[in-house]
Write a protein that holds these residues in place. Structure first.
Motif, PDB file in Angstrom:
ATOM      1  N   HIS A  46     -24.889   3.426 -17.007  1.00  0.00           N
ATOM      2  CA  HIS A  46     -24.885   2.704 -16.029  1.00  0.00           C
ATOM      3  C   HIS A  46     -26.329   1.819 -15.828  1.00  0.00           C
ATOM      4  O   HIS A  46     -26.406   0.665 -15.549  1.00  0.00           O
ATOM      5  N   ALA A  47     -27.225   2.602 -16.110  1.00  0.00           N
ATOM      6  CA  ALA A  47     -28.774   1.783 -16.293  1.00  0.00           C
ATOM      7  C   ALA A  47     -28.838   0.842 -17.262  1.00  0.00           C
ATOM      8  O   ALA A  47     -29.348  -0.108 -17.097  1.00  0.00           O
ATOM      9  N   GLY A  48     -28.143   1.085 -18.445  1.00  0.00           N
ATOM     10  CA  GLY A  48     -28.041   0.047 -19.604  1.00  0.00           C
ATOM     11  C   GLY A  48     -27.242  -1.223 -18.876  1.00  0.00           C
ATOM     12  O   GLY A  48     -27.743  -2.296 -19.285  1.00  0.00           O
ATOM     13  N   LEU A  49     -26.290  -0.950 -18.370  1.00  0.00           N
ATOM     14  CA  LEU A  49     -25.500  -2.199 -17.692  1.00  0.00           C
ATOM     15  C   LEU A  49     -26.178  -2.960 -16.633  1.00  0.00           C
ATOM     16  O   LEU A  49     -26.381  -4.210 -16.551  1.00  0.00           O
ATOM     17  N   VAL A  50     -27.001  -2.074 -15.785  1.00  0.00           N
ATOM     18  CA  VAL A  50     -27.808  -2.877 -14.774  1.00  0.00           C
ATOM     19  C   VAL A  50     -28.956  -3.831 -15.664  1.00  0.00           C
ATOM     20  O   VAL A  50     -29.148  -4.813 -15.432  1.00  0.00           O
TER      21      VAL A  50
END
Length: 132
Positions: free
Chosen positions: A101-105
């Motif tokens: 999720h952090a990578g996608l953000v």
């Protein structure tokens, strides 16, 4: 009680009960003639299996927990160990998903920034950009 009543009380199906018997999750029931007769302990075990499946346990995992179980008491110690292991696995999955999720953000942010730069470059090319 007969198989239909055991299925109803445990929230399973007759087909599932027969399958559990076939794979050894549920001990063979007593018989009255050609009818299977289930006890309250059988219904408790079926309910345990149903709940465990809803919480992500696979039938193979349940076979490990219930291996050799033929008494009135469920093997609570093995069940508690399996639950602790499943919770640990779940936390590991949650942490991995949080990283994704952090990578996608971050990726989304870099795309928005790149898109903004591309729009500015197009304005410069067309001569519509004004110097600040």
């Amino acid at each position: 009680m007969y198989i239909g009543k055991a299925a109803q009380l445990s929230g399973t199906t007759i087909k599932a009960i027969r399958h559990y018997e076939d794979i050894g999750l549920l001990p063979p029931p007593q018989r009255e003639g050609r009818y299977r007769v289930y006890s309250a302990q059988s219904v408790e075990l079926l309910t345990f299996i149903k709940c465990a499946q809803q919480l992500g346990f696979k039938l193979k995992e349940l076979q490990g927990i219930l291996h050799g179980h033929h008494g009135d008491e469920l093997p609570w110690q093995r069940a508690n160990q399996a639950i602790a292991q499943k919770k640990h696995e779940l936390m590991t999955q949650i942490e991995a998903l949080q990283q994704v999720h952090a990578g996608l953000v971050a990726f989304e942010g870099s795309l928005e920034q790149a898109q903004g730069q591309c729009q500015f470059a197009r304005l410069v090319e067309t001569g519509t950009a004004r110097p600040s």
